[in-house]
Motif scaffolding. Structure first.
Motif, PDB file in Angstrom:
ATOM      1  N   GLU A  86      46.444  32.716  56.182  1.00  0.00           N
ATOM      2  CA  GLU A  86      47.045  31.965  55.079  1.00  0.00           C
ATOM      3  C   GLU A  86      46.417  32.352  53.742  1.00  0.00           C
ATOM      4  O   GLU A  86      47.122  32.495  52.723  1.00  0.00           O
ATOM      5  CB  GLU A  86      46.857  30.464  55.337  1.00  0.00           C
ATOM      6  N   LEU A  87      45.126  32.536  53.740  1.00  0.00           N
ATOM      7  CA  LEU A  87      44.428  32.934  52.507  1.00  0.00           C
ATOM      8  C   LEU A  87      44.882  34.324  52.059  1.00  0.00           C
ATOM      9  O   LEU A  87      45.202  34.543  50.876  1.00  0.00           O
ATOM     10  CB  LEU A  87      42.921  32.914  52.741  1.00  0.00           C
ATOM     11  N   ASP A  88      44.927  35.261  52.993  1.00  0.00           N
ATOM     12  CA  ASP A  88      45.350  36.631  52.666  1.00  0.00           C
ATOM     13  C   ASP A  88      46.786  36.665  52.130  1.00  0.00           C
ATOM     14  O   ASP A  88      47.084  37.329  51.122  1.00  0.00           O
ATOM     15  CB  ASP A  88      45.245  37.523  53.906  1.00  0.00           C
ATOM     16  N   ILE A  89      47.672  35.974  52.816  1.00  0.00           N
ATOM     17  CA  ILE A  89      49.088  35.988  52.436  1.00  0.00           C
ATOM     18  C   ILE A  89      49.295  35.419  51.039  1.00  0.00           C
ATOM     19  O   ILE A  89      50.014  35.993  50.197  1.00  0.00           O
ATOM     20  CB  ILE A  89      49.929  35.207  53.466  1.00  0.00           C
ATOM     21  N   ASN A  90      48.662  34.280  50.752  1.00  0.00           N
ATOM     22  CA  ASN A  90      48.884  33.641  49.459  1.00  0.00           C
ATOM     23  C   ASN A  90      48.267  34.418  48.310  1.00  0.00           C
ATOM     24  O   ASN A  90      48.809  34.419  47.192  1.00  0.00           O
ATOM     25  CB  ASN A  90      48.367  32.205  49.484  1.00  0.00           C
ATOM     26  N   LEU A  91      47.188  35.114  48.554  1.00  0.00           N
ATOM     27  CA  LEU A  91      46.641  35.976  47.497  1.00  0.00           C
ATOM     28  C   LEU A  91      47.560  37.181  47.280  1.00  0.00           C
ATOM     29  O   LEU A  91      47.719  37.665  46.148  1.00  0.00           O
ATOM     30  CB  LEU A  91      45.230  36.441  47.859  1.00  0.00           C
ATOM     31  N   ALA A  92      48.184  37.656  48.358  1.00  0.00           N
ATOM     32  CA  ALA A  92      49.096  38.803  48.243  1.00  0.00           C
ATOM     33  C   ALA A  92      50.402  38.422  47.549  1.00  0.00           C
ATOM     34  O   ALA A  92      51.079  39.289  46.946  1.00  0.00           O
ATOM     35  CB  ALA A  92      49.381  39.367  49.637  1.00  0.00           C
ATOM     36  N   LEU A  93      50.773  37.144  47.617  1.00  0.00           N
ATOM     37  CA  LEU A  93      52.042  36.692  47.028  1.00  0.00           C
ATOM     38  C   LEU A  93      51.964  36.456  45.520  1.00  0.00           C
ATOM     39  O   LEU A  93      52.995  36.186  44.875  1.00  0.00           O
ATOM     40  CB  LEU A  93      52.508  35.402  47.708  1.00  0.00           C
ATOM     41  N   LEU A  94      50.788  36.523  44.950  1.00  0.00           N
ATOM     42  CA  LEU A  94      50.643  36.236  43.528  1.00  0.00           C
ATOM     43  C   LEU A  94      51.424  37.245  42.690  1.00  0.00           C
ATOM     44  O   LEU A  94      51.372  38.464  42.927  1.00  0.00           O
ATOM     45  CB  LEU A  94      49.163  36.278  43.128  1.00  0.00           C
ATOM     46  N   GLU A  95      52.177  36.728  41.704  1.00  0.00           N
ATOM     47  CA  GLU A  95      52.894  37.618  40.787  1.00  0.00           C
ATOM     48  C   GLU A  95      51.897  38.393  39.938  1.00  0.00           C
ATOM     49  O   GLU A  95      52.070  39.584  39.687  1.00  0.00           O
ATOM     50  CB  GLU A  95      53.844  36.815  39.907  1.00  0.00           C
ATOM     51  N   ARG A  96      50.879  37.687  39.476  1.00  0.00           N
ATOM     52  CA  ARG A  96      49.792  38.366  38.773  1.00  0.00           C
ATOM     53  C   ARG A  96      48.691  38.618  39.807  1.00  0.00           C
ATOM     54  O   ARG A  96      48.123  37.674  40.339  1.00  0.00           O
ATOM     55  CB  ARG A  96      49.265  37.520  37.623  1.00  0.00           C
ATOM     56  N   GLU A  97      48.439  39.854  40.104  1.00  0.00           N
ATOM     57  CA  GLU A  97      47.527  40.222  41.186  1.00  0.00           C
ATOM     58  C   GLU A  97      46.177  39.520  41.040  1.00  0.00           C
ATOM     59  O   GLU A  97      45.651  39.385  39.923  1.00  0.00           O
ATOM     60  CB  GLU A  97      47.333  41.740  41.209  1.00  0.00           C
ATOM     61  N   ALA A  98      45.661  39.060  42.170  1.00  0.00           N
ATOM     62  CA  ALA A  98      44.352  38.391  42.156  1.00  0.00           C
ATOM     63  C   ALA A  98      43.295  39.356  41.642  1.00  0.00           C
ATOM     64  O   ALA A  98      43.345  40.562  41.902  1.00  0.00           O
ATOM     65  CB  ALA A  98      43.990  37.921  43.560  1.00  0.00           C
ATOM     66  N   SER A  99      42.354  38.814  40.902  1.00  0.00           N
ATOM     67  CA  SER A  99      41.288  39.661  40.366  1.00  0.00           C
ATOM     68  C   SER A  99      40.474  40.251  41.509  1.00  0.00           C
ATOM     69  O   SER A  99      40.398  39.663  42.597  1.00  0.00           O
ATOM     70  CB  SER A  99      40.385  38.835  39.450  1.00  0.00           C
ATOM     71  N   PRO A 100      39.855  41.415  41.284  1.00  0.00           N
ATOM     72  CA  PRO A 100      39.012  42.017  42.326  1.00  0.00           C
ATOM     73  C   PRO A 100      37.907  41.067  42.792  1.00  0.00           C
ATOM     74  O   PRO A 100      37.532  41.067  43.963  1.00  0.00           O
ATOM     75  CB  PRO A 100      38.440  43.257  41.631  1.00  0.00           C
ATOM     76  N   LEU A 101      37.404  40.226  41.876  1.00  0.00           N
ATOM     77  CA  LEU A 101      36.339  39.295  42.233  1.00  0.00           C
ATOM     78  C   LEU A 101      36.844  38.255  43.225  1.00  0.00           C
ATOM     79  O   LEU A 101      36.194  37.960  44.226  1.00  0.00           O
ATOM     80  CB  LEU A 101      35.792  38.603  40.983  1.00  0.00           C
ATOM     81  N   VAL A 102      38.036  37.682  42.951  1.00  0.00           N
ATOM     82  CA  VAL A 102      38.602  36.682  43.859  1.00  0.00           C
ATOM     83  C   VAL A 102      38.899  37.311  45.217  1.00  0.00           C
ATOM     84  O   VAL A 102      38.617  36.727  46.269  1.00  0.00           O
ATOM     85  CB  VAL A 102      39.881  36.067  43.256  1.00  0.00           C
ATOM     86  N   ARG A 103      39.467  38.516  45.203  1.00  0.00           N
ATOM     87  CA  ARG A 103      39.780  39.198  46.464  1.00  0.00           C
ATOM     88  C   ARG A 103      38.500  39.463  47.263  1.00  0.00           C
ATOM     89  O   ARG A 103      38.456  39.276  48.484  1.00  0.00           O
ATOM     90  CB  ARG A 103      40.489  40.517  46.144  1.00  0.00           C
TER      91      ARG A 103
END
Length: 283
Positions: free
Chosen positions: A214-231
């Protein structure tokens, strides 16, 4: 008249002689009886009493080893394990001189069974200590990893909250779902403290795996890509549950060590009981 006088003298001399013989016989019998009694007393004081004391001491020490081994199996910290091991080792070391005392009073053949039983009990001390030390070390490693996961979740939550402040409207739901998934990961890590079987651990792992997905999918769904730090923070948090050094495998190893320690404790109780039985029979 002269013949009568001689007869009386002869009878008197015979009576005196007989009396002397009887006195001598009585003295001999008395001395013999005294010597026999003295020998019996000597045997009691030189062997029976010391042997009884040595046997009682051996019985007490063997029960002390068993009881302290039970304490060792239940040690809750490495410091307590070290202190308890020293006490059980001290009790274990009492057995050899007590057996040596019995050997001096008896013989190797007479105490062979006692020696074998004491040796079996003594041999369990080092093994038990190793198992308990391993259990506590694994538990501490798992707890340290869980604490790192808590810190990682805080960092990830801060990163997601910062992303929420600057996010597009369409990303808000995905970021909130990602935050909930991160919280779920930590909940599963914490639940391992009460998992008592491999099956329970596997059930918790399944929930962990769902939350990680769930965490991976929702970070991948972001229109504005998650920052490298958050990833990176998300990957670190997920990683604490993954692989042979992850908290799930550590908990399984911890449970295996607990079971091994319990088996050692049961064997120690049996060995101590066997030794006490032989000690009682020896008495």
């Amino acid at each position: 008249l002269g013949e009568k006088t001689s007869s009386v003298k002869f009878r008197l001399l015979a009576a005196f002689a007989l009396s002397s013989v009887m006195t001598l016989v009585a003295a001999v019998v008395g001395v013999t009886g005294f010597n026999s009694t003295n020998a019996a007393v000597g045997q009691i004081t030189s062997r029976a009493i010391p042997e009884t004391l040595a046997v009682d001491a051996l019985s007490e020490s063997s029960q002390g080893v068993s009881a302290t081994l039970q304490e060792l199996a239940l040690s809750s910290t490495l410091a307590a394990q070290s202190e308890t091991f020293q006490r059980v080792a001290d009790r274990r070391d009492e057995l050899a001189p007590q057996l040596a005392t019995l050997r001096a009073l008896s013989s190797d053949a007479e105490i062979a069974t006692l020696t074998a039983a004491a040796s079996e009990l003594s041999g369990m001390v080092e093994g038990m200590n190793g198992v308990v030390e391993r259990r506590l070390s694994i538990r501490n490693q798992r707890r340290d990893t869980t604490n790192l996961a808590r810190e990682s979740r805080v960092s990830l939550a801060s990163g997601i909250e910062a992303a929420l402040d600057a996010s597009e409207e369409g990303d808000i739901e995905s970021l909130l779902r990602a935050l909930l998934a991160a919280n779920q990961l930590l909940i599963q890590y914490n639940e391992l403290d009460i998992a008592a079987t491999d099956a329970e651990i596997d059930a918790i792992y399944d929930r962990y795996d769902d939350a990680a997905g769930e965490l991976d999918i929702n970070l991948a769904l972001l229109e504005r890509e998650a920052s490298p730090l958050v990833r990176a923070q998300a990957d670190i948090l997920i990683g604490y549950g993954d692989g042979p050094t992850g908290v799930f495998e550590l908990r399984k190893a911890e449970l295996a060590a607990i079971a091994e320690a319990e088996a050692f404790a049961a064997e120690a109780r049996l060995a101590a009981s066997t030794l006490v039985t032989h000690v009682t029979a020896f008495k």
